[in-house]
Design a protein around this motif. Structure first.
Motif, PDB file in Angstrom:
ATOM      1  N   ASP A 162      45.222  51.905  46.749  1.00 21.68           N
ATOM      2  CA  ASP A 162      45.292  50.525  46.265  1.00 21.68           C
ATOM      3  C   ASP A 162      45.940  49.639  47.317  1.00 21.68           C
ATOM      4  O   ASP A 162      46.429  50.088  48.350  1.00 21.68           O
ATOM      5  CB  ASP A 162      46.067  50.478  44.950  1.00 21.68           C
ATOM      6  N   THR A 163      45.989  48.347  47.018  1.00 20.64           N
ATOM      7  CA  THR A 163      46.495  47.375  47.998  1.00 20.64           C
ATOM      8  C   THR A 163      47.957  47.633  48.339  1.00 20.64           C
ATOM      9  O   THR A 163      48.349  47.560  49.512  1.00 20.64           O
ATOM     10  CB  THR A 163      46.321  45.951  47.458  1.00 20.64           C
ATOM     11  N   GLN A 166      48.330  50.576  50.670  1.00 23.25           N
ATOM     12  CA  GLN A 166      47.833  50.199  51.992  1.00 23.25           C
ATOM     13  C   GLN A 166      48.850  49.325  52.721  1.00 23.25           C
ATOM     14  O   GLN A 166      49.111  49.514  53.919  1.00 23.25           O
ATOM     15  CB  GLN A 166      46.511  49.444  51.861  1.00 23.25           C
ATOM     16  N   GLU A 224      47.224  39.894  53.350  1.00 18.75           N
ATOM     17  CA  GLU A 224      46.342  40.406  52.303  1.00 18.75           C
ATOM     18  C   GLU A 224      46.263  39.472  51.098  1.00 18.75           C
ATOM     19  O   GLU A 224      45.678  39.819  50.069  1.00 18.75           O
ATOM     20  CB  GLU A 224      46.816  41.789  51.842  1.00 18.75           C
TER      21      GLU A 224
END
Length: 446
Positions: A162-163, A166, A224
């Motif tokens: 998942d973000t 990451q 992001e």
């Protein structure tokens, strides 16, 4: 010994060879907020040689108007490229703030930590730190709607790619690329909460490293389209973000906290250092936990310390002595669990060290170890054991700080007086607010 001239030549050569277009001269105000100049290569040589003059009265906690000019003097040992700038080479270097005559400026947090560290060196000690930096990822910055965590994970969860995972991984890689050692990283207890544990180094380098780490975490999140926050307690009902700090004193190549003949492996220096931390804990809390919101974290039931106590492996204690692996006596250390990751690391490390050193110098007696879960004891039971609470609000913490001779000596009159004045203003501003809690609870009822 590397000379200043050779360091300057290295910086200038690196800037030319790596195509650096801008160099950021970093420093912090008294509250630990990032400040910077941006200079081009054409101006860099003069900046490295002479520093950058600026109006200190424009920075909170710096100069008064009638004595405003100060110098930002680059510490060339901290020069480093910033890997996240892809379109143009950008580097940074930390600065010490000095008066125009070159003497240390009293309002510079980095100079205040340097002064305390020099005092420790005169006693034969080098101070090392290793903080655990906790923080949250949120979907966006929308105070009206409230923070929405980026994930629903908990302790050590290995989530799908998942973000948040990451971002944490990318942050660690960027820090490693900058020469910053990371011991490990993990998901923390609360939704959206993560932790990066930094590898031991000397306290001045570590304070710079904490500032850099906070910048990298926020920048990686921004790229992001999400938001990273070091707010101590952004969500109700879950634990807040601390900065548990592992500390040790070294005498040359020897860990001064180690005595392998002692039952618990602790030297007399370690015991007195713990006693100093406990004796002055209430006084230093306004610095290690400097925001109104900090005291929403320092409450029972959420793993944050609430009581002035020590123990070998009891996470309800303020000062913990972690268990050392077999054959690794040199890793003996103390863990001070009060600070949050929104503190000014320069001032926080300075007051922690000063409290411990005062315990050594004045031979403070070490209170009995806390062998109970302190969160489960009543106030009467705690009082019977002689265990005091930490301040429960910024107001109480500042009152403790104001009467502290140790804090006045450690921070210097300039920072000490400005800090107290600023924090009283923060508390006053908080006091006049009518919160949503009050409206929900009282408006329909009263």
């Amino acid at each position: 010994m590397v000379t200043m001239q050779s360091q300057a030549q290295y910086v200038l050569r690196t800037v030319e060879e790596r195509g650096v277009r801008f160099v950021q001269l970093w420093f912090t105000d008294v509250l630990g907020r990032h400040k910077a100049f941006h200079v081009t290569p054409a101006e860099l040589e003069d900046a490295l040689d002479q520093g950058m003059t600026f109006d200190g009265s424009a920075i909170d906690g710096f100069s008064r108007v009638q004595e405003s000019d100060v110098l930002a003097r680059p510490d060339l040992t901290t020069f480093q490229l910033l890997p996240w700038y892809h379109e143009a080479g950008v580097a940074r270097v930390f600065c010490d703030i000095t008066n125009i005559d070159g003497s240390p400026f009293e309002g510079c947090p980095r100079q205040q930590l340097r002064r305390v560290l020099e005092g420790a060196r005169e006693q034969g000690y080098t101070f090392f730190c290793a903080p655990e930096v906790e923080y949250f990822y949120f979907e966006d910055l929308d105070a009206a709607r409230g923070p929405r965590p980026l994930d629903r994970g908990s302790y050590f969860d290995l989530l799908p790619d998942d973000t948040g995972s990451q971002l944490r991984r990318r942050t660690v890689l960027v820090l490693e690329e900058m020469g910053i050692g990371v011991e490990h990283a993990q998901h923390e207890d609360a939704p959206g909460q993560h932790e990066i544990d930094l590898r031991y180094t000397d306290a001045l380098t570590m304070a710079d490293t904490v500032m850099t780490t906070r910048m990298v975490i926020k920048e990686m999140a921004r790229q992001e389209g999400v938001f990273a926050s070091f707010m101590p307690k952004p969500l109700g009902g879950v634990q807040g973000s601390g900065m548990h700090t592992h500390i040790s004193l070294w005498e040359g190549e020897r860990n001064a906290f180690v005595d392998e003949n002692d039952r618990y492996g602790l030297s007399e220096v370690a015991r007195r250092f713990i006693a100093g931390l406990l004796h002055h804990a209430r006084e230093i809390t306004a610095v290690t936990n400097q925001w109104v919101n900090s005291y929403k974290r320092l409450i029972g039931g959420y793993e944050a310390p609430v009581h002035v106590s020590w123990a070998r492996n009891n996470r309800s204690a303020l000062v913990r002595v972690p268990v050392v692996k077999m054959g690794k006596a040199d890793s003996t250390r103390l863990e001070y669990r009060a600070p949050d990751s929104a503190c000014n690391p320069y001032l926080a490390f300075a007051v922690i060290l000063a409290a411990g050193l005062r315990g050594i110098a004045e031979d403070y007696p070490l209170p009995p170890e806390a062998d109970d879960n302190l969160f489960s004891l009543t106030p009467k039971e705690l009082a019977k054991k002689g265990i005091e609470p930490l301040p429960s609000s910024l107001h109480d913490a500042v009152n403790e700080m104001e009467g502290s001779e140790l804090l006045a000596d450690t921070l210097g009159d300039h920072v000490f007086e400005w800090f107290i004045r600023n924090k009283r203003e923060e508390w006053d501003a908080y006091q006049v607010q009518v919160t949503q809690f009050e409206l929900d609870r009282y408006l329909p009822l009263l």
